[in-house]
Design a protein around this motif. Structure first.
Motif, PDB file in Angstrom:
ATOM      1  N   GLN A 175       0.759  -1.376  -0.076  1.00 39.97           N
ATOM      2  CA  GLN A 175       0.285   0.117   0.236  1.00 39.97           C
ATOM      3  C   GLN A 175       0.970   0.915  -0.801  1.00 39.97           C
ATOM      4  O   GLN A 175       0.491   2.194  -0.846  1.00 39.97           O
TER       5      GLN A 175
ATOM      6  N   THR B 205       1.394   1.613  -3.441  1.00 35.67           N
ATOM      7  CA  THR B 205       0.950   2.491  -3.964  1.00 35.67           C
ATOM      8  C   THR B 205       0.477   3.951  -4.319  1.00 35.67           C
ATOM      9  O   THR B 205       0.079   4.818  -5.144  1.00 35.67           O
TER      10      THR B 205
ATOM     11  N   THR C 176       0.351   6.717  -6.739  1.00 36.25           N
ATOM     12  CA  THR C 176       0.355   7.471  -7.311  1.00 36.25           C
ATOM     13  C   THR C 176       0.012   8.926  -7.498  1.00 36.25           C
ATOM     14  O   THR C 176       0.212   9.695  -8.174  1.00 36.25           O
TER      15      THR C 176
ATOM     16  N   PHE D  89      -7.547   4.226  -9.609  1.00 34.65           N
ATOM     17  CA  PHE D  89      -5.611   4.861 -10.032  1.00 34.65           C
ATOM     18  C   PHE D  89      -5.954   6.364 -10.280  1.00 34.65           C
ATOM     19  O   PHE D  89      -5.372   6.801 -10.288  1.00 34.65           O
TER      20      PHE D  89
ATOM     21  N   SER E  60      -8.750   3.858  -3.552  1.00 35.63           N
ATOM     22  CA  SER E  60      -7.333   3.533  -4.072  1.00 35.63           C
ATOM     23  C   SER E  60      -6.646   2.264  -2.606  1.00 35.63           C
ATOM     24  O   SER E  60      -6.598   3.118  -1.764  1.00 35.63           O
TER      25      SER E  60
ATOM     26  N   GLY F 180      -4.153   2.247  -1.380  1.00 40.73           N
ATOM     27  CA  GLY F 180      -3.253   3.037  -0.754  1.00 40.73           C
ATOM     28  C   GLY F 180      -2.572   3.186   0.671  1.00 40.73           C
ATOM     29  O   GLY F 180      -3.737   2.689   1.780  1.00 40.73           O
TER      30      GLY F 180
END
Length: 368
Positions: A160, A163, A167, A232, A313, A315
């Motif tokens: 995460q 991620t 992003t 995303f 998302s 993350g």
């Protein structure tokens, strides 16, 4: 034989002389650490860390006692003395089912950090095992023109983090691509600056939640029946639109305030518009542009958590929200682990941008 020994001794002597000369040259370049410098640069920062952890521990213990007393008193009021005694014994035993759920101590946070790392290792092992088991089947599917079977298990905390980094860098790149060219164009013309200033001033303070909703409406319409990761796409576009304004304003200001002597030199050299921008205007504007980019990256990292939370998302924003909703005994500790990770990564991103600024613009006076 004696001659060969003499040669070896000479070589050792030359090597020793070289080392001695190197050390003599190195010592003046090294910082002179006297007692005052040691106290100011090492002992006082270390003492501040110890003080912070100590106050955190004391505060967590006080809140724990307050919550424990409240639970015991509530059991006494609602169910009587026997229930209160049972609650007190349960809390003293360390049973997680009755522990006060309040601010965790530093030791609890460290334990949760180790738990998250162990969980990441276990998930990574599962991924590797899954990849090995499906390798032959995926090769066959690829030969048939079919999509491969992918691992669909839950992401780990480390996954995460990556991620979120992916992003934020995509959003930062989008902000750079939009803000720098537009800022240069606006900065070259007073008329354009006056014409678009109202738009910048209106959209600059807009909340990331509003940008997310706007982007959500557009992206959902544009990606219907698409297999792309819409979460995303929504996240990084929202981050870029929220964060780009500092770069836009600083670029326009940097271009508008370029020394007129440089512009006159460009005219004397008969540089074309494109050459003038790339050889004169942009190099002169780099300090302000990079200041805007540093602010943009910081803002992008700050708004990312809220945007990931709302866009679902996978993350750090999603991690924090899931732990908050989970309400488990160690959820608060994991949230604080995420808080420290977010802060440390934000600091490192700012240091990276400052280093790049010093390398590119040669602005030796750039500071935090």
């Amino acid at each position: 034989m004696k001659q060969s020994v003499t040669v070896v001794q000479d070589e050792k002597g030359n090597f020793g002389t070289m080392v001695k000369d190197f050390v003599i040259k190195l010592i003046p370049a090294m910082p002179k650490w006297n007692g005052k410098t040691l106290v100011r640069k090492v002992l006082i920062p270390l003492a501040s860390i110890i003080l912070f952890v100590g106050l955190w521990h004391v505060g967590a213990k006080a809140l724990y006692n307050i919550e424990a007393d409240y639970k015991i008193q509530k059991a006494l009021t609602d169910q009587g003395q026997e229930a209160a005694d049972q609650m007190a014994a349960c809390i003293a035993s360390g049973d997680v089912s009755c522990q006060p759920n309040t601010l965790p101590s530093p030791a609890q946070v460290w334990t949760s950090f180790n738990t998250l790392i162990a969980d990441h290792k276990a998930i990574s092992a599962d991924k590797a095992e899954f990849k090995a088991k499906t390798a032959a089947l995926n090769a066959k599917r690829e030969a048939e023109g079919k999509a491969p079977i992918v691992y669909t298990g839950r992401p780990s905390f480390v996954d995460q983090i990556f991620t979120s980094l992916k992003t934020v860098f995509a959003g930062f790149l989008l902000a750079l691509i939009i803000a720098v060219p537009v800022g240069v164009i606006i900065g070259l013309s007073t008329t354009l600056r006056n014409s678009f200033n109202w738009l910048i001033q209106i959209f600059k303070p807009v909340s990331p939640v509003v940008w997310l909703l706007l982007v959500f409406m557009i992206v959902k319409t544009m990606t219907k029946d698409s297999e792309s990761d819409s979460a995303f796409i929504i996240s990084f576009i929202s981050v870029g639109l929220c964060a780009m304004w500092a770069t836009l304003v600083n670029t326009a200001m940097g271009v508008a305030t370029v020394d007129k002597d440089y512009i006159n030199v460009a005219k004397v050299l008969k540089l074309g518009p494109i050459q003038k921008v790339f050889k004169v205007i942009l190099p002169s504007s780099l300090p302000l542009i990079f200041t805007g980019l540093r602010i943009t990256l910081s803002v992008a990292w700050m708004v990312l958590i809220a945007i990931e939370l709302l866009a679902q998302s996978p993350g750090l924003g999603s991690f924090v929200w899931e732990e908050f909703q989970n309400g488990a005994n160690d959820s608060n500790s994991k949230i604080i682990v995420a808080m420290f990770v977010i802060g440390i990564i934000g600091f490192l991103l700012d240091r990276i941008m400052l280093t790049v600024q010093n390398m590119v613009s040669f602005n030796k006076n750039a500071t935090a």
